[in-house]
Scaffold this active site. Structure first.
Site, PDB file in Angstrom:
ATOM      1  N   CYS A  89       5.567   5.327   6.118  1.00  0.00           N
ATOM      2  CA  CYS A  89       4.190   5.193   5.622  1.00  0.00           C
ATOM      3  C   CYS A  89       4.099   4.773   4.156  1.00  0.00           C
ATOM      4  CB  CYS A  89       3.436   6.503   5.825  1.00  0.00           C
ATOM      5  SG  CYS A  89       3.442   7.063   7.533  1.00  0.00           S
ATOM      6  N   HIS A 365      -4.970   3.981   9.005  1.00  0.00           N
ATOM      7  CA  HIS A 365      -3.616   4.045   8.439  1.00  0.00           C
ATOM      8  C   HIS A 365      -2.677   3.070   9.141  1.00  0.00           C
ATOM      9  CE1 HIS A 365       0.111   5.386   6.853  1.00  0.00           C
ATOM     10  NE2 HIS A 365       0.369   6.349   7.702  1.00  0.00           N
ATOM     11  N   CYS A 395       2.658  10.561   1.920  1.00  0.00           N
ATOM     12  CA  CYS A 395       3.692  11.256   2.688  1.00  0.00           C
ATOM     13  C   CYS A 395       4.375  10.268   3.619  1.00  0.00           C
ATOM     14  CB  CYS A 395       3.103  12.429   3.462  1.00  0.00           C
ATOM     15  SG  CYS A 395       1.926  11.965   4.748  1.00  0.00           S
TER      16      CYS A 395
END
Length: 412
Positions: A89, A365, A395
């Site tokens: 990510c 996302h 994160c």
């Protein structure tokens, strides 16, 4: 040491799984976004010295080095090099940090950091057997959307449950910090409300580059302009009515990020290169940091990465005007905020400074794109507010966290 500056950039609207961007090739999506970032700043394509792009799942168009293929397909000169990186990510955030380091060490003067992800177009993968050239024995077919383009699991990692799915890590974080379903849902509602207000005010449009969608058999050509996952009609009651996901009593589709498609890109440069381009920098890259911990509590590592970045910047928490904390899950973001309070000697992030335009739970996302999306969002927000310092923390699946501190060079 030379300073590295964010000159500007763009992002696409974030599409839902199977939504507005699902028919756009991934290499085209990234390529046109990188070109648009250069156009937004006023940079000619042949001025770009390097491209570093994040992508988590390469199992689609542009497999291999999607950064290079996308650049070539979009019209960048053959002389512009490009590399694809994967830190899940935080892939494109790591790309931006890599470029900033190159600029600071005088090995580069102007480059692109970018990222892309298309959950809609992620492919399937047949895994080979152990014998060379022949698929002897059972064949394993992976849906790379969930496998992250990884291969058969490593027994050593299986033994420690390192491949734990993200929903269960969010549940682990919720239990570790004794979060309730009510406060988890309330954070999700906050994300949607802030994002809807930012969309309606035109704030999000300042960073979005609309995507032209070609006509299809049953649909005429149209312009995709707004994030598809923002729900301005959601309520606490609607969120409370959603059933929990399997084996996660507190995690629901409403308090987790959706599956998304999207791309983003930012131009970074030295002060000399910025002056030559005639661009006024949005932000200076002050510092960055990484941290890692047990994959079982994936999500909370930014609570250590952010303080490290602030310490390297010589800043106190109270100096920070805008905090962008990634929302992989509402429970995960709340866990970061709870742990930050401990790591920052009791300092609590003021609500009005936290994710002022909503976060990933609402906006979405697209894994590889989110890092540079945050860089752009934070730099733009500092400019809009006339504020000086901002910090972002993302994160990372597998238990990592990455942070960056930005400064508005034009703040009073």
């Amino acid at each position: 040491m030379t300073d590295a500056f964010v000159l500007g950039g763009v992002r696409t609207p974030v599409g839902r799984y199977g939504g507005g961007l699902s028919h756009v090739r991934v290499d085209d999506l990234l390529g046109q976004t990188m070109v648009a970032a250069c156009e937004r700043v006023g940079v000619e394509l042949d001025w770009v010295e390097d491209i570093v792009a994040g992508c988590v799942n390469p199992a689609h168009e542009g497999m291999g080095d999607i950064a290079r293929w996308s650049a070539l397909a979009a019209g960048f000169p053959d002389s512009v090099p490009a590399i694809t990186v994967n830190r899940f990510c935080a892939s494109s955030l790591s790309a931006a940090i890599s470029i900033a380091h190159a600029i600071k060490s005088d090995e580069c003067s102007l480059a692109l950091a970018a990222g892309v992800e298309s959950m809609s177009r992620s492919g399937w993968a047949w895994m080979k057997g152990d014998a060379p050239f022949m698929p002897r024995g059972p064949l394993l077919l992976l849906d790379t959307m969930w496998a992250g383009a990884g291969g058969p699991p490593n027994p050593a990692l299986l033994a420690r449950d390192a491949y734990i799915d993200m929903m269960r890590t969010a549940q682990n974080v919720a239990e570790r910090y004794e979060l309730t379903r009510e406060e988890i849902d309330a954070f999700a509602l906050r994300s949607h409300q802030h994002a809807a207000a930012a969309r309606d005010s035109g704030r999000l449009a300042k960073e979005i580059h609309p995507v032209e969608i070609a006509a299809m058999r049953k649909q005429p050509a149209w312009t995709f302009e707004h994030d598809e996952s923002i729900r301005d009609d959601t309520t606490a009651e609607k969120l409370a009515a959603l059933p929990p996901l399997p084996n996660t009593p507190l995690i629901t589709a409403g308090n987790a990020t959706p599956l998304n498609d999207g791309a983003s890109a930012v131009v970074l440069a030295s002060a000399v290169a910025a002056a030559e381009v005639g661009a006024e920098p949005l932000a200076r890259v002050v510092s960055s940091a990484t941290y890692a911990l047990d994959p079982q509590v994936m999500g909370i590592a930014p609570a250590w990465a952010i303080p490290k970045a602030l310490e390297r910047a010589g800043l106190a928490p109270a100096d920070v005007d805008v905090w962008e904390v990634h929302e992989a899950y509402s429970a995960q973001a709340l866990g970061v905020l709870r742990e930050l309070r401990k790591q920052l000697d009791g300092f609590e992030v003021p609500d009005e400074r936290l994710n002022p335009n909503g976060g990933a739970v609402a906006i979405g996302h697209p894994f590889g794109s989110s890092g540079t999306r945050y860089v752009l969002t934070l730099a733009t927000e500092l400019h809009e507010r006339g504020a000086r310092y901002g910090v972002l923390g993302v994160c990372v699946g597998s238990g990592q966290g990455v942070a960056m501190v930005l400064e508005n060079p034009n703040a009073a």
